[in-house]
Design a protein around this motif. Sequence first.
Motif, short mmCIF file in Angstrom:
data_model
loop_
_atom_site.label_atom_id
_atom_site.label_comp_id
_atom_site.label_asym_id
_atom_site.label_seq_id
_atom_site.Cartn_x
_atom_site.Cartn_y
_atom_site.Cartn_z
N PRO A 133 0.85 -1.21 0.00
CA PRO A 133 0.00 0.00 0.00
C PRO A 133 0.88 1.24 0.00
O PRO A 133 1.80 1.35 0.78
N GLU A 134 0.53 2.17 -0.90
CA GLU A 134 1.36 3.38 -0.96
C GLU A 134 0.88 4.42 0.04
O GLU A 134 1.63 5.23 0.49
N THR A 135 -0.43 4.40 0.35
CA THR A 135 -0.94 5.49 1.18
C THR A 135 -1.51 4.92 2.46
O THR A 135 -1.90 3.76 2.53
N LEU A 136 -1.55 5.79 3.45
CA LEU A 136 -2.06 5.35 4.74
C LEU A 136 -3.54 4.98 4.64
O LEU A 136 -3.98 3.97 5.18
N THR A 137 -4.32 5.79 3.89
CA THR A 137 -5.76 5.50 3.82
C THR A 137 -5.99 4.12 3.20
O THR A 137 -6.78 3.33 3.68
N ARG A 138 -5.20 3.83 2.14
CA ARG A 138 -5.41 2.55 1.50
C ARG A 138 -5.01 1.40 2.41
O ARG A 138 -5.67 0.36 2.48
N PHE A 139 -3.94 1.62 3.15
CA PHE A 139 -3.50 0.59 4.09
C PHE A 139 -4.60 0.34 5.13
O PHE A 139 -4.95 -0.80 5.43
N MET A 140 -5.16 1.42 5.66
CA MET A 140 -6.21 1.26 6.69
C MET A 140 -7.44 0.56 6.10
O MET A 140 -8.06 -0.28 6.75
N GLN A 141 -7.80 0.92 4.87
CA GLN A 141 -8.94 0.25 4.24
C GLN A 141 -8.71 -1.26 4.15
O GLN A 141 -9.57 -2.07 4.49
N GLU A 142 -7.52 -1.62 3.70
CA GLU A 142 -7.24 -3.05 3.54
C GLU A 142 -7.27 -3.75 4.88
O GLU A 142 -7.80 -4.86 5.00
N VAL A 143 -6.67 -3.11 5.89
CA VAL A 143 -6.69 -3.73 7.22
C VAL A 143 -8.13 -3.93 7.68
O VAL A 143 -8.51 -4.99 8.18
N ALA A 144 -8.96 -2.90 7.45
CA ALA A 144 -10.35 -2.99 7.92
C ALA A 144 -11.08 -4.14 7.21
O ALA A 144 -11.74 -4.97 7.86
N THR A 145 -10.95 -4.21 5.87
CA THR A 145 -11.70 -5.27 5.16
C THR A 145 -11.18 -6.65 5.59
O THR A 145 -11.97 -7.58 5.78
N GLN A 146 -9.86 -6.76 5.76
CA GLN A 146 -9.33 -8.07 6.15
C GLN A 146 -9.80 -8.46 7.53
O GLN A 146 -10.19 -9.60 7.77
N ASN A 147 -9.76 -7.49 8.46
CA ASN A 147 -10.21 -7.79 9.82
C ASN A 147 -11.67 -8.24 9.82
O ASN A 147 -12.06 -9.22 10.47
N TYR A 148 -12.47 -7.51 9.06
CA TYR A 148 -13.89 -7.83 9.01
C TYR A 148 -14.09 -9.26 8.52
O TYR A 148 -14.80 -10.08 9.11
N ARG A 149 -13.39 -9.55 7.43
CA ARG A 149 -13.56 -10.87 6.84
C ARG A 149 -13.07 -11.96 7.80
O ARG A 149 -13.72 -12.99 7.99
N ASN A 150 -11.92 -11.73 8.44
CA ASN A 150 -11.37 -12.75 9.33
C ASN A 150 -12.27 -12.99 10.53
O ASN A 150 -12.48 -14.13 10.95
N LEU A 151 -12.80 -11.89 11.10
CA LEU A 151 -13.67 -12.06 12.27
C LEU A 151 -14.93 -12.84 11.89
O LEU A 151 -15.39 -13.72 12.60
N TRP A 152 -15.45 -12.49 10.74
CA TRP A 152 -16.67 -13.16 10.31
C TRP A 152 -16.42 -14.65 10.15
O TRP A 152 -17.16 -15.50 10.60
N ARG A 153 -15.32 -14.96 9.48
CA ARG A 153 -15.03 -16.38 9.23
C ARG A 153 -14.79 -17.13 10.51
O ARG A 153 -15.18 -18.27 10.65
N HIS A 154 -14.10 -16.45 11.43
CA HIS A 154 -13.81 -17.10 12.71
C HIS A 154 -15.14 -17.46 13.39
O HIS A 154 -15.31 -18.57 13.89
N ALA A 155 -16.06 -16.47 13.37
CA ALA A 155 -17.35 -16.72 14.00
C ALA A 155 -18.08 -17.86 13.28
O ALA A 155 -18.65 -18.76 13.92
N TYR A 156 -18.02 -17.86 11.97
CA TYR A 156 -18.71 -18.89 11.21
C TYR A 156 -18.15 -20.28 11.55
O TYR A 156 -18.89 -21.23 11.79
N HIS A 157 -16.80 -20.35 11.61
CA HIS A 157 -16.18 -21.64 11.94
C HIS A 157 -16.65 -22.14 13.29
O HIS A 157 -16.94 -23.30 13.48
N THR A 158 -16.68 -21.19 14.24
CA THR A 158 -16.96 -21.63 15.60
C THR A 158 -18.44 -21.93 15.81
O THR A 158 -18.81 -22.93 16.41
N TYR A 159 -19.32 -21.04 15.29
CA TYR A 159 -20.73 -21.17 15.66
C TYR A 159 -21.60 -21.65 14.51
O TYR A 159 -22.69 -22.12 14.73
#
Length: 1940
Positions: A133-159
């Motif tokens: 990522p070249e810019t801070l905003t883009r880096f934060m966007q990617e972190v946010a989407t990845q976190n969202y996806r990972n949390l969702w999947r974790h919840a799906y796996h568990t419950y």
Amino acid sequence: MAQGSRGREVAPTTRAEAPEGWTPPPNPDMEELLRSVERDLNISARQLAPAPGGTHVVALVPARWLGSLRERRLGPCPRVEGLGEAEVRTLLQRSVQRLPPGWTRVEVHGLRKRRLSYPLGGGLPFENGSCSPETLTRFMQEVATQNYRNLWRHAYHTYGQPYSHSPVPSAAPALDMVRQALQKVYGSSFLPVGEATQCPSYARDSPCPPGNSPACPSLLRAEALLESTEMLYVIHPYVQFSLHDVVTFSPAKLTNSQAKVLFILFRVLRAMDACHQHGLACGALSLHHIAVDEKLCSELRLDLSSYEMPEEDESKETPVVRDGRGVKSEKEGPGRPGCPTCQEELRGLVLDWVHGRISNFHYLMQLNRLAGRRQGDPNYHPVLPWVVDFTTPYGRFRDLRKSKFRLNKGDKQLDFTYEMTRQAFVAGGAGSGEPPHVPHHISDVLSDITYYVYKARRTPRSVLCEHVRAQWEPHEYPASMERMQTWTPDECIPEFYTDPSIFCSIHPDMPDLDVPAWCSSNQEFVTAHRALLESREVSQDLHHWIDLTFGYKLQGKEAVKEKNVCLHLVDAHTHLTSYGVVQLFDQPHPQRLAGAPVLAPEPPLIPQVLVRTIQETTGQEDFPGQLTNGVSRLVLEVTPCEAGWTRDRPVAGEDDLEQATEALDSISLPGKSGDQLSSSSSQAPPGLLSFSAASASRPGRRNKTTGADPGEGEEGKILLPEGFNPLQFLEELEKMGNFLAKGVGGPLEVPEQPQAQPPVQLQDLFHRDMQALGILLAEMVFATRVRTLQPDAPLWVRFEAVRGLCTRHFKEVPVSLQPVLDTLLQLSGPKGPVVVKRGSLEPLFEYRPVSQGLPPPCPAQLLSPFSSMVPFPPYFPALHRFILLYQARRVEDEAQGRELVFTLWQQLGKVLSEITPEGLEILLPFVLSLMSEEYTAVYTAWYLFEPVAKALGPKNANKYLLKPLIGAYESPCRLHGRFYLYTDCFVAQLMVRLGLQAFLVHLLPHVLQVLAGGEASQEESKGLVGATEDEENELPGPGPGSCAFGEEIQMDGEPATSSGLGLPDYTSGVSFHDQAELPETEDFQAGLYVAESPQPQEAEALSLGRLSDKSSTSETSLGEERATEDGGAPVDKSSLRSGDSSQDLKQSEGSEEEEEEEEGCVVLEEEEGEQEEITGASELTLSDTVLSMETVVAGGDGRDGEEEEEPLTAQSEGKEQKILLDTACKMVRWLSAKLGPTVASCHVARNLLRLLTSCYVGPTRQQFTVSSGDSPPLSSGNIYQKRMVLGDIVSGPVLSCLLHLAHLYGEPVLTYQYLPYISYLVAPSSNSSPSRLNSRKEAGLLAAVTLTQKVIVCLSDSTLMDILPRISHEVLLPVLSFLTSLVTGFPSGAQARTVLCVKTISLIALICLRIGQEMVQQHLSEPVAAFFQVFSQLHELRQQGMQLNPDGFSEGQLPEATFSDGQRRPVDPILLDELQKVFTLEMAYTIYVPFSCLLGDIIRKIIPNHELVGELAGLYLESISPSSRNPAGLEPAMPSTGPDWDSQGGVCPQDDGHSGTFGSVLVGNRIQIPSDSHPDTLGPLGPVSAVGGGCLGSGSEDNALKRELPRSAHGLSGNWLAYWQYEIGVNQQDAHFHFHQIRLQSFTGHSGAVKCVAPLSSEDFFLSGSKDRTVRLWPLYNYGDGTSETAPRLVYTQHRKSVFYVGQLEAPQYVVSCDGAVHIWDPFTGKTLHTVEPPDSRAPPTAVAVMPAPHTSITMASSDCTLRFVDCRKPGLQHEFRLGGGLNPGLVRSLAVSPSGRSVVAGFSSGFMVLLDTRTGLVLRGWPAHEGDILQIKAVEGSILISSSSDHSLTVWKELEQKPTHLYKSASDPIHTFDLYGNEVVTGTVANKIGVCSLLEPPSQATTKLSSENFRGTLTSLALLPTKRHLLLGSDNGVIRLLA
């Protein structure tokens, strides 16, 4: 390790014994890989070896086979012929680097397809555009989407997943995914091999052309990808060094540099990132997987074996069982869970040995294995102790408390070694790179020579000759074991304990190794020797030997005490190596418990009396102790099974054991202490940790990242599925619980997890990669503590080991790596210990979906500048791109070289703008290697030297860049564009960036060598650098040897670049020179001159092929103009003997540097800018010549196959050569003017004079340039001829520059510098015997005569008459004494003598012409008579017939002959032949005609034998033209033509303006000379061979008898002359400053007092600041006689107040001046660049200092005691530090920065001084230094400070020592200004006294009062010019004076 077990040459019985306790059981996987490589790739089994770690195979293959493989052709691999099996095995060892020519090693990594049959889920991870990522905003966007996806999947796996019966997500077969990913990553497609050639190729989808650079940067490239029916292969080039070698054997390479470690991590992350993007996991990486080269350029080698799924039978757990000897059964399979951790293994080993459960031999072999020693590696073979000395039956036991080295050499010798190296270390200091001497006692435990001597009976003869001694002397090898043991200083090898075959010789002429007499056979000896090793005496002391060899006595005080300091551990070497000394323990090793020998099964009988005494005595003298001493020798070792002492031990035994175990537990070096072990794995035995179904299904739970689009839910709304009700599940659960409890009456149970095993996910493999990276980093940090980890240890074992270390020793982890280690290994998680999973295809543990706000780590995230996980410096990406550009280079020719350097130069700006010194250390090796490569050297110097040297600063630039620069100037490469290096702008950069003094002393001699026709021989470069005149080459013959084309020959292994400097080589093994072989066929004169240089076949002779005598007339007719015009073409044709020509071809073959041959054959007609003489004729000549050259070369003598392309380039090369010499001459002229008279004379002129001699060295340079035979007939139209030799052409540019110096500085240069040097050259040599000159002296004579001609032409009449007696006695007579000597031979024989003769004739004739007949009779009669006399002597000898029997005399004395004048003179009969070849009839004619013309009748008075010579001349005329008249009648008419000689000078058309001034007259003489068919064949032989146009004016004046030197503005006169004469007589090495009070110049212009003066670094300008608010820039060129006044070159008028400081910033070359505001301005334009106003106008700066290069900062102290740093390139402040610290020390009066820039010292008005660290701002020291106001401070190298104060004292301090080292008091008034000269301080006081004080012991002080005529007013400021040794003195009346 496996190497030892495969096919060792031992008797079959010992197969089992040798590997015992050494090699783990052979790994079935490895054996399978070896078999399949042999089958599929057709490589013979003996050329394969398993690599340590068991992941790949090393193969020895021919380079041609590898080349065809790169071109995608796979043939059978040829076998190694002529080498035995042992030799081939040695070649496969890691530490061996030299392979037979044409062979190379490769690594074959294999993947079994059957193990890749499992499904692999998850395609490529989602990519969001670019990965970084070249810019801070883009880096934060990617972190946010990845976190969202990972949390969702974790919840799906568990419950969710347990209840949804959705199908298992799709997965492709792993094989296909891996195959595709490998092709993408390595940029090439799989090539089918073996039977697979029939099966369809899978690579059709994306075929990449082979040989592409891989798509992934910093990944180890693949030579080829191959596929057979069962396997996939990746073939890598062999990796010589890995990061593991660096941390183990060369840790100094990484110490003190965070940047290097981070850069390695940066490159690894880049490689991992690229692999992950292409869908390839990197595997269980370890330090072995990172390939490193000398430049620390790291490349990642993937661990593909971790892709393999273990097969079913292997994945069943097998409990760990210790077999009888306590060896764990380790299988190396990837998922082997039964392997104990490293600490546990070592702990178990030590305890087993201490308690006697394993043998000494086994234990020592295991220690060798843990230290990394490799069976069969000559440099790193296992060692065991020698235990007895074999002198008596069963031997005397050796003292195991001392090393074998110490026992052999004796303490005295070791102390001597240690003391000598210590003194050398202290004296040399660590200043010169790697210090050559480090205090040490021993160099190695087992050297390769000793290893080969031990195994001499089994090693092939060729190997022994290569390693032990070159000549085969079988009887010099020790013949018996007894002799072997006493001879060797090294320890023993295991074979002497296990292998009877080592005694049997395979050589017919070397007897078997004798075993001691008390053994009947080899087998019996081995058994007995092994029994001795296991004996009780050895067991008791063996722990001492372990301490010395592997333990704590290797380092620190203990090592010094035991005389065991090992060089390898203390020398801080930074070269890479794969062997060395490894320390395993840092605590004393426990002793082996052999049991108390007294404790027999039955109690001994005790007499009654004794019992009573025992009761009476105190318990001090313990009973068992007394008996032990008596019985110890008799009792054999009791094994535990026989005696039951382990149960009921005496108390003492328990204590011993406890102490031993305590000592054991405190062994912290490998990082093993008991608590950690028990916590990690001893609660549950490792073998029982099974994979439960639950744990096996967990890896599939997270991150199926292929799926939802990251842009779901725009417009800021979270879109939930319809009917989403999070409470619903809880309500349902509650209802179900109620139902179960109340309705069915049972508890609520958690449902079992479904058993379906999800496919392996790629994402999990990526997570495992990141965990492996964390482990790898930790292993790097804790390298010394994890030494015992095996290279093949599974990942989880390594993880447990390093996690324990990280938790216990976290403070040892560098701060920069702490966060990343914490993240990768989850060290500080909120929940308890991490559950470690041991499956091979799953991560060790699961990362939390969000940790510290970030998704699980991945390479892109760590690389991102926004994640702040690793603090990578900002210049890393640019540096990485620079290195990638460098690595991707394909430089096959000079155009590509230029292009590469140009692109690198564009990239370099971005790198250097942010770089730190640590980063420069990474960058430098690449720049250095570019500077030493053939096609890039010149362009690197031209483009990269300036920016890199600017960043380095002068001190480091000298340290690192000087040697490669010398290499570029000396280099024999075909360096096109070399003239760049000789332009004045480049030389100006060199002077600025290296410093004037360093440039003049170290580099200038090499720069000037180009003038002498290219590179002088190596011996020259030595003689030139720093040799003073007195020591100048009085050697008997030149040094190590010069060879054609200036190629340097390396003699006796000394480095070719021997520049006289002890410069270390910082490129780690880049050699700067191609080495030329010595030509075989050199004919050394009569075998006497071995020290002499082989005849240098100078390129200058002929530019291309050598010509035979058959040259056609069309070539030879090009004579005259060509010899004198700027033709740029070869000048000579066939005067070389044809014998020479074949030899020269031989030299020139095989050297591609043909352009070198061209060096110097260009004749420069260098006038001051105008070259009028290039007429059409010369143009024609050039093309003609080139043409004829081609014809001759083409039809040459058949051996020039390798030179055929050359002729086409001859013309361009000639032009290039001309441009080169032109540029160099202009540069030397510019330099001579710039440096001023004294420096130019001492450095430029002296070097040029030395070069002049080398222009004439060697027979080739002494050939006449135009002739058709050895001594040509005199068939020209002129009687008086001027004939040039090749050396004249070569020396042209040198003479031109020498005369330019004389034009510049006037006649004194000729009389006071050149003539003394000439008389030195011709002086009879004191040391060598009279019978023979050496070739250097011979060349010196020729150079001297040539230079004398030049000098005489330029002298005025009066001067000539003044020095005529000196010329006669000091030049002419010595030359004639050599020339006419009957006992002195010339090395080059008659040729050299003839040339000298011709030159001397023309010199004497020139003088005669200048001074007239009367003066000749008065002053020159003696030389002239001596010249003629030799004819009579030879004539008489011929009549006596002496030459007929040269052998009739005894050796020591020479025979004497009586001559007609009645004297007896010694005569060397051997020389007569040479003399007769020289003084022929032709020579008589050549001498007689001009002198009879010149002298007329006087000839009768001064030449007694003139009639004889006249007769000989007549005979000659008759011989060439029988019809001519008798010469006896020629005398009378001669004088009559005298008057009109000069009037006609040089106008005869036939002369072409180049004949002697009287030659044209003689053409009209009444003597009829036969007309010649080729009148131009011969150059007229005249008095001056002015080649290269030495003098000003056009060539037609070349032979003027006299040419006045023009009046130059810089001519020396008056004071300047007096001072110059003094300076050129002073020894340049004199370190003292002498002040003579000679006034040289005045600088007027300031209207107020001069407050400060500062010379610029090049010493040709200086700055002054004054009360009149101006700064002026003044030139320092000499004018007039010392009374003249100079005006300023530039006035800077922007200041508003009085200027109190002026200085220069070294790096950017800007001027800094201060009047309260700091102004930074450009001295070339006068423009202000930057003004720094004080932040508070009430506290203006009171003192300013500039930081030394490479820093660009200025430091200012203001009146509020604040120190501020400003960077001139950036706005704003850098730092602000407080100095006062609560005290009130007054105002800061003076600031000084240390030369390193690390500290700054401030002096206050109260006499207080404060020393401050510039990097941290910490006050290092504050002390009251003086009682009065501090006036000035300076800081010197070696952390020395000098301060002067108003209390009249000048004090010298060491930075951190309390007392001053020197204290000088000035009697009357304080020293208010001073400057430094070397180790002296030059001081000035208000009373106008100049003093010189010494900084060294003993203190000394001298003062001089300035006289009023030299200096008026009061002295206010002083500055010293260190190179010129002048003083600049500023006064209160505004005038500045230059004094010396």
